[in-house]
Design a protein around this motif. Structure first.
Motif, PDB file in Angstrom:
ATOM      1  N   ASP A  71       3.090   5.663  11.897  1.00 45.46           N
ATOM      2  CA  ASP A  71       3.938   5.119  10.809  1.00 45.46           C
ATOM      3  C   ASP A  71       3.539   3.682  10.437  1.00 45.46           C
ATOM      4  OD1 ASP A  71       5.087   7.641  10.831  1.00 45.46           O
ATOM      5  OD2 ASP A  71       6.513   6.765  12.504  1.00 45.46           O
ATOM      6  N   ALA A  72       3.187   2.751  11.228  1.00 43.77           N
ATOM      7  CA  ALA A  72       2.823   1.329  10.778  1.00 43.77           C
ATOM      8  C   ALA A  72       1.488   1.461  10.007  1.00 43.77           C
ATOM      9  CB  ALA A  72       2.637   0.535  12.074  1.00 43.77           C
ATOM     10  N   ALA A  73       0.660   2.467  10.613  1.00 51.98           N
ATOM     11  CA  ALA A  73      -0.698   2.708   9.974  1.00 51.98           C
ATOM     12  C   ALA A  73      -0.507   3.187   8.583  1.00 51.98           C
ATOM     13  CB  ALA A  73      -1.540   3.408  10.713  1.00 51.98           C
ATOM     14  N   SER A  74       0.396   4.171   8.356  1.00 49.85           N
ATOM     15  CA  SER A  74       0.465   4.490   7.015  1.00 49.85           C
ATOM     16  C   SER A  74       1.163   3.413   6.069  1.00 49.85           C
ATOM     17  CB  SER A  74       1.613   5.519   7.175  1.00 49.85           C
ATOM     18  OG  SER A  74       1.214   6.744   7.904  1.00 49.85           O
ATOM     19  N   VAL A  75       2.009   2.402   6.635  1.00 52.29           N
ATOM     20  CA  VAL A  75       2.392   1.255   6.027  1.00 52.29           C
ATOM     21  C   VAL A  75       1.418   0.550   5.348  1.00 52.29           C
ATOM     22  CG1 VAL A  75       4.110  -0.453   5.671  1.00 52.29           C
ATOM     23  CG2 VAL A  75       4.840   1.792   6.674  1.00 52.29           C
ATOM     24  N   PHE A  76       0.611   0.196   6.349  1.00 55.70           N
ATOM     25  CA  PHE A  76      -0.516  -0.776   6.299  1.00 55.70           C
ATOM     26  C   PHE A  76      -1.598   0.136   5.109  1.00 55.70           C
ATOM     27  CE2 PHE A  76      -5.027  -1.388   7.249  1.00 55.70           C
ATOM     28  CZ  PHE A  76      -5.222  -2.850   7.043  1.00 55.70           C
ATOM     29  N   PHE A  77      -1.845   1.154   5.215  1.00 55.76           N
ATOM     30  CA  PHE A  77      -2.641   1.835   4.036  1.00 55.76           C
ATOM     31  C   PHE A  77      -2.151   1.695   2.962  1.00 55.76           C
ATOM     32  CE2 PHE A  77      -4.934   5.541   2.293  1.00 55.76           C
ATOM     33  CZ  PHE A  77      -6.259   5.149   2.392  1.00 55.76           C
ATOM     34  N   LEU A  78      -0.842   2.004   2.831  1.00 58.17           N
ATOM     35  CA  LEU A  78       0.023   2.064   1.525  1.00 58.17           C
ATOM     36  C   LEU A  78      -0.285   0.536   0.762  1.00 58.17           C
ATOM     37  CD1 LEU A  78       1.993   3.942  -0.310  1.00 58.17           C
ATOM     38  CD2 LEU A  78       3.683   2.827   1.159  1.00 58.17           C
ATOM     39  N   SER A  79       0.154  -0.558   1.677  1.00 56.97           N
ATOM     40  CA  SER A  79      -0.170  -1.662   1.385  1.00 56.97           C
ATOM     41  C   SER A  79      -1.469  -2.003   0.444  1.00 56.97           C
ATOM     42  CB  SER A  79       0.149  -2.743   2.458  1.00 56.97           C
ATOM     43  OG  SER A  79       1.113  -2.545   3.141  1.00 56.97           O
ATOM     44  N   LEU A  80      -2.495  -1.573   1.123  1.00 58.51           N
ATOM     45  CA  LEU A  80      -3.966  -1.715   0.670  1.00 58.51           C
ATOM     46  C   LEU A  80      -4.163  -1.020  -0.689  1.00 58.51           C
ATOM     47  CD1 LEU A  80      -6.204  -1.252   3.731  1.00 58.51           C
ATOM     48  CD2 LEU A  80      -5.491  -3.342   2.684  1.00 58.51           C
ATOM     49  N   ILE A  81      -3.307   0.214  -0.730  1.00 52.75           N
ATOM     50  CA  ILE A  81      -3.200   0.995  -1.951  1.00 52.75           C
ATOM     51  C   ILE A  81      -2.620   0.249  -3.216  1.00 52.75           C
ATOM     52  CG2 ILE A  81      -2.467   2.796  -3.263  1.00 52.75           C
ATOM     53  CD1 ILE A  81      -2.719   4.722  -0.926  1.00 52.75           C
ATOM     54  N   PHE A  82      -1.805  -0.345  -2.961  1.00 59.05           N
ATOM     55  CA  PHE A  82      -1.146  -1.330  -4.122  1.00 59.05           C
ATOM     56  C   PHE A  82      -1.970  -2.270  -4.212  1.00 59.05           C
ATOM     57  CE2 PHE A  82       2.848   0.976  -2.779  1.00 59.05           C
ATOM     58  CZ  PHE A  82       3.035   1.618  -4.058  1.00 59.05           C
ATOM     59  N   VAL A  83      -2.669  -2.987  -3.310  1.00 59.42           N
ATOM     60  CA  VAL A  83      -3.421  -4.225  -3.487  1.00 59.42           C
ATOM     61  C   VAL A  83      -4.449  -4.008  -4.773  1.00 59.42           C
ATOM     62  CG1 VAL A  83      -5.166  -5.789  -2.746  1.00 59.42           C
ATOM     63  CG2 VAL A  83      -3.117  -5.283  -1.384  1.00 59.42           C
ATOM     64  N   PHE A  84      -5.077  -2.609  -4.819  1.00 65.30           N
ATOM     65  CA  PHE A  84      -5.909  -2.086  -5.527  1.00 65.30           C
ATOM     66  C   PHE A  84      -5.204  -2.042  -6.902  1.00 65.30           C
ATOM     67  CE2 PHE A  84      -8.598  -1.327  -2.058  1.00 65.30           C
ATOM     68  CZ  PHE A  84     -10.014  -1.498  -2.602  1.00 65.30           C
ATOM     69  N   LEU A  85      -4.252  -1.334  -6.933  1.00 66.20           N
ATOM     70  CA  LEU A  85      -3.463  -1.105  -8.096  1.00 66.20           C
ATOM     71  C   LEU A  85      -2.744  -2.295  -8.955  1.00 66.20           C
ATOM     72  CD1 LEU A  85      -1.449   1.947  -7.200  1.00 66.20           C
ATOM     73  CD2 LEU A  85      -3.406   2.073  -8.561  1.00 66.20           C
ATOM     74  N   VAL A  86      -2.265  -3.104  -7.966  1.00 65.57           N
ATOM     75  CA  VAL A  86      -1.697  -4.411  -8.475  1.00 65.57           C
ATOM     76  C   VAL A  86      -2.792  -5.399  -9.135  1.00 65.57           C
ATOM     77  CG1 VAL A  86      -0.595  -6.457  -8.205  1.00 65.57           C
ATOM     78  CG2 VAL A  86       0.346  -4.232  -7.352  1.00 65.57           C
ATOM     79  N   SER A  87      -4.128  -5.415  -8.521  1.00 67.52           N
ATOM     80  CA  SER A  87      -5.223  -6.268  -8.910  1.00 67.52           C
ATOM     81  C   SER A  87      -5.520  -5.772 -10.306  1.00 67.52           C
ATOM     82  CB  SER A  87      -6.255  -6.234  -8.068  1.00 67.52           C
ATOM     83  OG  SER A  87      -5.893  -6.869  -6.759  1.00 67.52           O
ATOM     84  N   GLY A  88      -5.659  -4.270 -10.519  1.00 66.26           N
ATOM     85  CA  GLY A  88      -6.085  -3.856 -11.753  1.00 66.26           C
ATOM     86  C   GLY A  88      -5.218  -4.199 -12.915  1.00 66.26           C
ATOM     87  N   VAL A  89      -3.925  -4.070 -12.624  1.00 68.30           N
ATOM     88  CA  VAL A  89      -2.707  -4.460 -13.540  1.00 68.30           C
ATOM     89  C   VAL A  89      -2.745  -5.916 -14.160  1.00 68.30           C
ATOM     90  CG1 VAL A  89      -0.444  -4.603 -13.995  1.00 68.30           C
ATOM     91  CG2 VAL A  89      -1.078  -2.629 -12.901  1.00 68.30           C
ATOM     92  N   PHE A  90      -3.031  -6.940 -12.927  1.00 63.88           N
ATOM     93  CA  PHE A  90      -3.177  -8.111 -13.339  1.00 63.88           C
ATOM     94  C   PHE A  90      -4.427  -8.598 -14.270  1.00 63.88           C
ATOM     95  CE2 PHE A  90      -0.042  -9.659 -10.413  1.00 63.88           C
ATOM     96  CZ  PHE A  90       0.225 -10.854 -10.849  1.00 63.88           C
ATOM     97  N   PHE A  91      -5.255  -7.874 -14.046  1.00 61.99           N
ATOM     98  CA  PHE A  91      -6.706  -7.895 -14.822  1.00 61.99           C
ATOM     99  C   PHE A  91      -6.387  -7.596 -16.169  1.00 61.99           C
ATOM    100  CE2 PHE A  91     -10.528  -6.294 -16.709  1.00 61.99           C
ATOM    101  CZ  PHE A  91     -11.136  -7.261 -16.948  1.00 61.99           C
ATOM    102  N   ILE A  92      -5.762  -6.446 -16.464  1.00 63.37           N
ATOM    103  CA  ILE A  92      -5.456  -5.665 -17.642  1.00 63.37           C
ATOM    104  C   ILE A  92      -4.512  -7.135 -18.572  1.00 63.37           C
ATOM    105  CG2 ILE A  92      -4.300  -4.190 -19.192  1.00 63.37           C
ATOM    106  CD1 ILE A  92      -5.189  -2.069 -16.946  1.00 63.37           C
ATOM    107  N   VAL A  93      -3.399  -7.454 -17.814  1.00 63.68           N
ATOM    108  CA  VAL A  93      -2.502  -8.299 -18.373  1.00 63.68           C
ATOM    109  C   VAL A  93      -3.268  -9.691 -18.637  1.00 63.68           C
ATOM    110  CG1 VAL A  93      -0.557  -9.908 -18.112  1.00 63.68           C
ATOM    111  CG2 VAL A  93      -0.496  -7.364 -17.313  1.00 63.68           C
ATOM    112  N   LEU A  94      -3.672 -10.284 -17.582  1.00 61.35           N
ATOM    113  CA  LEU A  94      -4.512 -11.373 -17.922  1.00 61.35           C
ATOM    114  C   LEU A  94      -5.578 -11.377 -19.129  1.00 61.35           C
ATOM    115  CD1 LEU A  94      -4.929 -13.166 -14.421  1.00 61.35           C
ATOM    116  CD2 LEU A  94      -3.060 -13.713 -16.158  1.00 61.35           C
ATOM    117  N   TRP A  95      -6.195 -10.305 -19.082  1.00 64.34           N
ATOM    118  CA  TRP A  95      -7.326 -10.244 -20.002  1.00 64.34           C
ATOM    119  C   TRP A  95      -6.791 -10.078 -21.611  1.00 64.34           C
ATOM    120  CZ3 TRP A  95     -12.341 -11.436 -20.460  1.00 64.34           C
ATOM    121  CH2 TRP A  95     -12.933 -11.008 -21.682  1.00 64.34           C
ATOM    122  N   GLN A  96      -5.809  -8.935 -21.813  1.00 65.42           N
ATOM    123  CA  GLN A  96      -5.171  -8.713 -23.037  1.00 65.42           C
ATOM    124  C   GLN A  96      -4.282 -10.011 -23.254  1.00 65.42           C
ATOM    125  OE1 GLN A  96      -5.865  -6.398 -24.931  1.00 65.42           O
ATOM    126  NE2 GLN A  96      -7.102  -5.382 -23.377  1.00 65.42           N
TER     127      GLN A  96
END
Length: 378
Positions: A71-96
């Motif tokens: 279960d801890a590994a699942s939470v860890f993997f979930l955290s990394l998924i959001f790192v990719f997604l949030v970084s992408g959102v920040f790029f769009i917001v800062l660029w636009q």
């Protein structure tokens, strides 16, 4: 309590080495780089720091809580998924919104640094997830080494750039990024080894269960952490909008020096306290005793050094950093009280996460932020 002290000591060794490098380097850097360069680097650190706090949506904190490693590994993997997604959102917001933010903060170089900000946000998110995973596994030596490596890479590269004649803010930023990369790469082999053993047990169902089970972290803790981060960076962002980069540089260096005890001791205590509190969460009396003892010790550690800064800060800064940094000493004197409060309370803030009382934590953080903003305003 003995094992707690042992773990804090192990983690603090690497952090102490890191801070020793920092303490030795700052008087050198203050003579190699002008205040304007520190100001540019401070704005970069503020924006990327806020993004780094958001990047995992605070699921990184939940890595410590599950009883089962799967279960801890699942939470860890979930955290990394959001790192990719949030970084992408920040790029769009800062660029636009690059023109809007550049005008708002009077930071015309934003166009050139967007990709560096996104890189730092991504690295910080990965670094945080790795930290909590290794804390759960009690790999304190590995964490200690990574802390030291980050500081050595960070300040070593900055000094190299400075002596090579590259004394702009970009090269202070580059040092921050290189340091964070070094820490991530040092933790990566241990993380991969752990996940290789249980990685096959991570399924979409487990990810969904983790997403729902710890939903209070993004719903409440995320806002709390974001508000805390914003309140910490408000002075930099406000100064950037109304004053020159030199003033921002004075403030940023004063703040970084005042926060050294937090980095040296507070962060190590917070990390080990979180793991210990999660372990004894159902033993209320024991948890209360540990928390009270830590509060008392932290206050005793920080009070007298900051009292000295409060009384003689301008003279100390002039002597150690050079005459051009006397203004930074005056600024440091003004913020001693807030640093004492932050040093004592920050490590214990994880208690809300351990008890899964994120709502109460959010209310408390809003109160603390209001006090901090009032202090800055008046």
């Amino acid at each position: 309590m003995a094992s707690f002290i042992k773990n804090v000591t192990i983690l603090s060794i690497g952090t102490a080495l890191a801070q020793a490098v920092s303490i030795i380097s700052i008087p050198v850097l203050s003579r190699l780089f002008p205040p304007e360069a520190f100001g540019v680097a401070a704005v970069f650190a503020s924006v990327s720091g806020i993004g780094g706090i958001i990047s995992c949506l605070r699921y990184d904190l939940a890595i410590m809580l599950p009883k089962e490693e799967k279960d801890a590994a699942s939470v860890f993997f979930l955290s990394l998924i959001f790192v990719f997604l949030v970084s992408g959102v920040f790029f769009i917001v800062l660029w636009q919104g690059r023109d809007f933010f550049a005008a708002l903060f009077h930071w015309k170089m934003l166009h050139n640094y967007i990709w560096l900000i996104i890189l730092m946000i991504f690295l910080t998110g990965v670094w945080s997830a790795f930290n909590f995973w290794l804390s759960r596994k009690k790999k304190w030596v590995r964490l200690s080494v990574s802390n030291a490596a980050e500081s050595i890479s960070n300040y070593g590269s900055k000094i190299f750039f400075g002596f090579s004649g590259f004394n702009g803010g970009l090269f202070l930023i580059a040092g921050n990024i290189l340091g964070r990369m070094a820490a991530v790469f040092l933790m990566l082999p241990r993380v991969l080894k752990d996940l290789k053993e249980i990685g096959s047990d991570i399924t979409l169902k487990r990810l969904y269960v983790a997403l729902y089970r710890y939903k209070d972290f993004p719903l409440f803790n995320l806002w709390s952490a974001t508000l805390i981060s914003l309140s910490a960076e408000i002075p930099v962002l406000m100064l950037t909008g109304f004053f020159s980069a030199s003033i921002v540089g004075y403030f940023s260096l004063a703040r970084s020096i005042l926060r050294m005890p937090i980095t040296l001791i507070g962060s190590s205590v917070a990390q080990v306290y979180f793991q210990k509190a999660a372990e004894i969460v159902y033993e209320k009396n024991k948890l209360a005793n540990v928390t009270e003892n830590i509060f008392t010790v932290l206050f005793a550690i920080i009070f007298f050094p900051l009292l000295l800064i409060f009384l003689t800060g301008e003279d100390i800064f002039r002597f150690v950093l050079g005459s051009q940094w006397a203004s930074a000493g005056r600024i440091a004197q003004l913020f001693c009280l807030s640093i004492i409060v932050e040093f004592v309370t920050a490590p214990l803030s994880n208690l809300y996460s351990v008890l899964e009382k994120q709502r109460q934590g959010l209310c408390f953080d809003i109160l603390m932020i209001s006090i901090r903003i009032s202090f800055i305003y008046f």
